[in-house]
Design an enzyme around this catalytic site. Structure first.
Site, mmCIF file in Angstrom:
data_model
loop_
_atom_site.group_PDB
_atom_site.id
_atom_site.type_symbol
_atom_site.label_atom_id
_atom_site.label_comp_id
_atom_site.label_asym_id
_atom_site.label_seq_id
_atom_site.Cartn_x
_atom_site.Cartn_y
_atom_site.Cartn_z
ATOM 1 C CE1 TYR A 1 -84.282 -91.179 0.692
ATOM 2 C CE2 TYR A 1 -82.039 -91.587 1.401
ATOM 3 C CZ TYR A 1 -83.303 -91.123 1.667
ATOM 4 O OH TYR A 1 -83.594 -90.586 2.893
ATOM 5 C CG PHE B 1 -86.178 -81.524 5.738
ATOM 6 C CD1 PHE B 1 -85.536 -81.601 4.514
ATOM 7 C CD2 PHE B 1 -87.466 -82.043 5.837
ATOM 8 C CE1 PHE B 1 -86.159 -82.171 3.408
ATOM 9 C CE2 PHE B 1 -88.097 -82.624 4.744
ATOM 10 C CZ PHE B 1 -87.444 -82.689 3.526
ATOM 11 N N PRO B 2 -82.129 -80.700 8.566
ATOM 12 C CG PRO B 2 -79.862 -81.232 8.509
ATOM 13 C CD PRO B 2 -81.189 -81.625 7.922
ATOM 14 C CG LEU B 3 -78.669 -76.866 7.526
ATOM 15 C CD1 LEU B 3 -77.594 -76.823 6.459
ATOM 16 C CD2 LEU B 3 -78.314 -75.956 8.695
ATOM 17 N N GLY B 4 -83.617 -76.816 7.424
ATOM 18 C CA GLY B 4 -84.854 -76.384 6.811
ATOM 19 C C GLY B 4 -84.939 -76.883 5.379
ATOM 20 N N PRO C 1 -92.910 -74.983 3.132
ATOM 21 C CG PRO C 1 -95.198 -74.726 2.845
ATOM 22 C CD PRO C 1 -94.011 -75.403 2.245
#
Length: 312
Positions: free
Chosen positions: A75, A231-234, A238
């Site tokens: 990171y 990515f808990p909210l997307g 795609p």
């Protein structure tokens, strides 16, 4: 600097070592107790020109009851780790989790590339120890390559047998360089192969709208393994639709007086008791909103509405 010792209060404690109520309540991460709402450090690289602000953000996370921070050497090419070392104090009792399996690649098509061989994993653990200023990392996740890539592709020479990797991770644990082992971006079969080694955590892409790993999430709950969705909210990828754009989520959020993002995070916490969240942000107001999501209570009607949302 963060502590490598188990500084967490007792499993029943609703507060962190610094005395703040645990964000989202208490959860289990291996043998440790941590806040169910943690912080993912990936976005800290956006604050390279505001180091003081980044340190203040991490201090604010501690004040808000977060004692679980997820990071990686790749990171920001060590930037996130250096900030954590600067901002987090041993008396904060923060459990710092890192990951291996990739390495910075500033001049490449993506900011990182896969580094999956056992020697790479060992080198990455050593780099994490140095940049975090630790003698031992509380938990290290082995990040495996994905089929979809999420912007990162693995060359054939980086497709390394899981058993070889687990053997190296076990050696690192036996040597005292890491305390516990986790897995990231894996299948149920991978988890079953690794169970005899003792797995503390699984991190996979998962949200209300991306539930392909539902069986894996259930297996983690059954085995007492922390389920930590990334990515808990997307995301913009795609295959990972954005949760806050779904009309049912928006409708439920209005009824709760919450934001759609908070509603999506709250659903994850309600969906399985093994869930720990590590949403990342470089914005103090978003950090506070994420922590507030841990206090949202979904009644039966709201849960039924969200559960009925068809993933994808």
């Amino acid at each position: 600097m963060p502590s490598s010792s188990s500084a967490s209060p007792s499993p029943s404690s609703p507060t962190t070592a610094s005395g703040a109520p645990r964000a989202g309540g208490a959860g289990r991460l291996g043998d440790r107790t941590v806040s169910r709402v943690g912080y993912g450090a990936m976005q800290l690289h956006r604050m390279t020109e505001d180091r003081a602000g980044a340190v203040a953000l991490l201090r604010r996370a501690v004040e808000l009851g977060i004692d679980h921070i997820d990071t990686a050497q790749f990171y920001g090419d060590g930037f996130s780790n250096e900030l954590i070392r600067e901002a987090i104090r041993p008396e904060d009792g923060v459990t710092v989790v890192s990951k291996v399996g990739a390495t910075p690649d500033p001049g490449g098509p993506a900011p990182m590339r896969y580094a999956q061989h056992p020697a790479d994993l060992r080198a990455d653990v050593e780099a994490n120890l140095k940049s975090l200023g630790l003698d031992r990392i509380p938990l290290v996740n082995l990040r495996r390559p994905t089929t979809s890539g999420f912007g990162l592709s693995a060359s054939p020479d980086q497709m390394v047998d899981l058993d070889d990797q687990l053997a190296e991770m076990s050696s690192l644990r036996d040597e005292g360089k890491i305390e516990a082992i986790g897995l990231s971006t894996v299948t149920l079969d991978d988890l079953n192969r690794a169970l005899p080694l003792g797995i503390a955590c699984v991190q996979n892409a998962y949200s209300l709208l991306a539930r392909e790993d539902e069986e894996l999430a259930r297996a983690c709950t059954a085995h007492g393994i922390a389920w930590v969705p990334y990515f808990p909210l997307g995301s913009a990828f795609p295959d990972l639709p954005k949760v806050n754009e779904h009309p049912v989520v928006q409708e439920v959020a209005r009824g709760l007086g919450a934001t759609p993002s908070q509603t999506g995070l709250a659903w994850l916490l309600h969906h399985t008791p093994a869930t720990l969240l590590i949403p990342g942000t470089a914005d103090p107001s978003h950090l506070e909103a994420n922590v507030a999501a841990g206090a949202i209570r979904l009644d039966a009607e709201a849960l039924a509405a969200l559960d009925s949302v068809r993933p994808g």
